[in-house]
Design a protein around this motif. Structure first.
Motif, PDB file in Angstrom:
ATOM      1  N   SER A  21     -18.585 -49.776  14.948  1.00 39.19           N
ATOM      2  CA  SER A  21     -19.004 -50.627  15.779  1.00 39.19           C
ATOM      3  C   SER A  21     -18.094 -51.068  16.825  1.00 39.19           C
ATOM      4  O   SER A  21     -16.902 -50.771  16.498  1.00 39.19           O
ATOM      5  CB  SER A  21     -19.565 -51.788  14.911  1.00 39.19           C
ATOM      6  OG  SER A  21     -18.226 -52.628  14.589  1.00 39.19           O
ATOM      7  N   ASP A  22     -18.541 -51.546  17.856  1.00 36.92           N
ATOM      8  CA  ASP A  22     -17.520 -52.335  18.968  1.00 36.92           C
ATOM      9  C   ASP A  22     -16.585 -52.996  18.345  1.00 36.92           C
ATOM     10  O   ASP A  22     -15.351 -52.983  18.615  1.00 36.92           O
ATOM     11  CB  ASP A  22     -18.512 -52.755  20.040  1.00 36.92           C
ATOM     12  CG  ASP A  22     -19.056 -51.946  20.566  1.00 36.92           C
ATOM     13  OD1 ASP A  22     -19.110 -50.591  20.816  1.00 36.92           O
ATOM     14  OD2 ASP A  22     -20.091 -52.329  21.661  1.00 36.92           O
ATOM     15  N   ALA A  23     -16.794 -53.870  17.444  1.00 37.19           N
ATOM     16  CA  ALA A  23     -15.953 -54.632  16.602  1.00 37.19           C
ATOM     17  C   ALA A  23     -14.740 -53.943  15.747  1.00 37.19           C
ATOM     18  O   ALA A  23     -13.689 -54.810  15.562  1.00 37.19           O
ATOM     19  CB  ALA A  23     -16.713 -55.673  15.595  1.00 37.19           C
ATOM     20  N   ASP A  24     -15.021 -52.748  15.523  1.00 38.32           N
ATOM     21  CA  ASP A  24     -14.121 -51.918  14.900  1.00 38.32           C
ATOM     22  C   ASP A  24     -13.049 -51.322  15.673  1.00 38.32           C
ATOM     23  O   ASP A  24     -12.057 -50.596  15.169  1.00 38.32           O
ATOM     24  CB  ASP A  24     -14.781 -50.819  14.044  1.00 38.32           C
ATOM     25  CG  ASP A  24     -15.541 -51.184  12.807  1.00 38.32           C
ATOM     26  OD1 ASP A  24     -15.386 -52.295  12.405  1.00 38.32           O
ATOM     27  OD2 ASP A  24     -16.712 -50.502  12.499  1.00 38.32           O
ATOM     28  N   ILE A  25     -13.220 -51.471  16.918  1.00 37.71           N
ATOM     29  CA  ILE A  25     -12.417 -50.734  17.910  1.00 37.71           C
ATOM     30  C   ILE A  25     -11.624 -51.767  18.929  1.00 37.71           C
ATOM     31  O   ILE A  25     -12.283 -52.765  19.479  1.00 37.71           O
ATOM     32  CB  ILE A  25     -13.227 -49.796  18.847  1.00 37.71           C
ATOM     33  CG1 ILE A  25     -13.995 -48.957  17.978  1.00 37.71           C
ATOM     34  CG2 ILE A  25     -12.303 -48.960  19.691  1.00 37.71           C
ATOM     35  CD1 ILE A  25     -15.063 -48.049  18.496  1.00 37.71           C
ATOM     36  N   SER A  26     -10.392 -51.390  19.171  1.00 40.68           N
ATOM     37  CA  SER A  26      -9.791 -52.311  20.225  1.00 40.68           C
ATOM     38  C   SER A  26      -8.634 -51.457  20.870  1.00 40.68           C
ATOM     39  O   SER A  26      -8.494 -50.475  20.653  1.00 40.68           O
ATOM     40  CB  SER A  26      -8.981 -53.587  19.444  1.00 40.68           C
ATOM     41  OG  SER A  26      -8.012 -53.164  18.426  1.00 40.68           O
ATOM     42  N   THR A  36      -8.373 -48.339  15.726  1.00 41.62           N
ATOM     43  CA  THR A  36      -9.685 -49.126  14.929  1.00 41.62           C
ATOM     44  C   THR A  36      -9.334 -49.626  13.761  1.00 41.62           C
ATOM     45  O   THR A  36      -7.891 -49.702  13.186  1.00 41.62           O
ATOM     46  CB  THR A  36     -10.576 -47.867  14.700  1.00 41.62           C
ATOM     47  OG1 THR A  36      -9.825 -47.078  13.614  1.00 41.62           O
ATOM     48  CG2 THR A  36     -10.802 -46.938  15.855  1.00 41.62           C
ATOM     49  N   VAL A  94     -12.951 -42.204  17.455  1.00 41.23           N
ATOM     50  CA  VAL A  94     -13.914 -42.868  18.028  1.00 41.23           C
ATOM     51  C   VAL A  94     -15.105 -42.571  18.867  1.00 41.23           C
ATOM     52  O   VAL A  94     -16.176 -42.917  18.646  1.00 41.23           O
ATOM     53  CB  VAL A  94     -13.249 -43.910  19.105  1.00 41.23           C
ATOM     54  CG1 VAL A  94     -14.268 -44.601  19.798  1.00 41.23           C
ATOM     55  CG2 VAL A  94     -11.983 -44.733  18.119  1.00 41.23           C
TER      56      VAL A  94
END
Length: 271
Positions: A21-26, A36, A94
């Protein structure tokens, strides 16, 4: 060790492959420099286990060094030092592409002793031990020399990650020297391709130990050669770049000569 790596990666990486999810990636240092939750979890779990496996050992992980660059000073400590790249090729991971790997190696006094290269999606694990050779899923790996004629297939960094001079050297001068450069998405995968004689060489302009320690030892123990652009043996984390790791000494010299080709005074954009 192989079972430890496989288990941790199956639980933390494969379980999330194609499901991030977007929250898993920065982003760490800027656009495109991705990390991640899987990267962090793998590194934390392996660090906990490895640090207890050898008394007095230290662990250097890519994500830990991002937070504390001073950890790199430990590479030449007297005790064993573990080096971890939890996911080499995070951008591929990703995007849902299978070309990524988990890399673990151990060094002492800066000398590579053993390494493990695990490709989760195909389920391959390569192991190298100094002086003992290399194995892929238990079977000996022994390089075949590259063909004496024809174009050498060499993996390098994507053009966007190179300076204008490096782009010129790798992607414009290369064909004149019988070399076809292709963009690398995972150094670990490319080193394994060299060790399997499916790629002639790799050439890189940076020497982060987590990216290269496992692969350089794998290629060397499979019978290959690693050289700097000066034609000298490559040593990890010595700051001498660019360098190549190749299927045989002749191929390594050809690529090293390319890397050392004098460039015009003007950059490609100015010519």
């Amino acid at each position: 060790m192989e079972e430890l790596i496989r288990t941790v990666v199956a639980e933390e990486v494969l379980s999330r492959f194609g499901r991030l999810s977007d929250a898993d990636i920065s982003e760490k240092t800027g656009p495109g420099d991705l990390v991640t939750v899987a990267d962090r979890n793998v590194e934390e779990r392996l660090t906990e286990v490895l640090s207890s496996m050898a008394p007095g050992s230290l662990v250097i992980g890519e994500e830990a060094v991002a937070a504390d660059p001073g950890l790199l000073d430990s590479l030449h400590d007297d005790g064993p030092v573990w080096i971890i790249d939890p996911i080499d090729g995070t951008a591929n991971f990703v995007r849902g592409l299978p070309e990524f790997a988990t890399l673990v190696s151990v060094v002492r006094h800066g000398e590579l002793l053993a390494s493990w290269t695990h490709l989760p999606v195909p389920g391959l694990t390569a192991v190298a031990r100094r002086g003992e050779g290399a194995l892929l899923d238990g079977a000996p790996l022994r390089l075949r020399p590259a063909p004496r004629s024809g174009v050498l297939q060499v993996a390098s960094a994507r053009p966007a990650h190179l300076t204008a001079e490096q782009q010129h050297r790798f992607y414009e001068l290369a064909p004149e020297h019988g070399v076809k450069a292709c963009a690398s998405g995972s150094a670990g995968c490319d080193y394994l391709d060299v060790a399997r004689s499916e790629l002639d060489a790799v050439a890189y302009t940076w020497d982060n130990p987590w990216d290269h320690a496992a692969g350089v030892l794998l290629v060397q123990e499979a019978g290959g050669t690693a050289l700097t652009a000066r034609g000298e043996p490559f040593r990890m984390n010595q700051g001498v770049v660019p360098f190549t790791a190749a299927r045989d000494a002749s191929t390594a010299r050809r690529v090293a000569e390319l890397l050392a080709v004098p460039l015009p005074s003007a950059t490609p954009s100015e010519s």
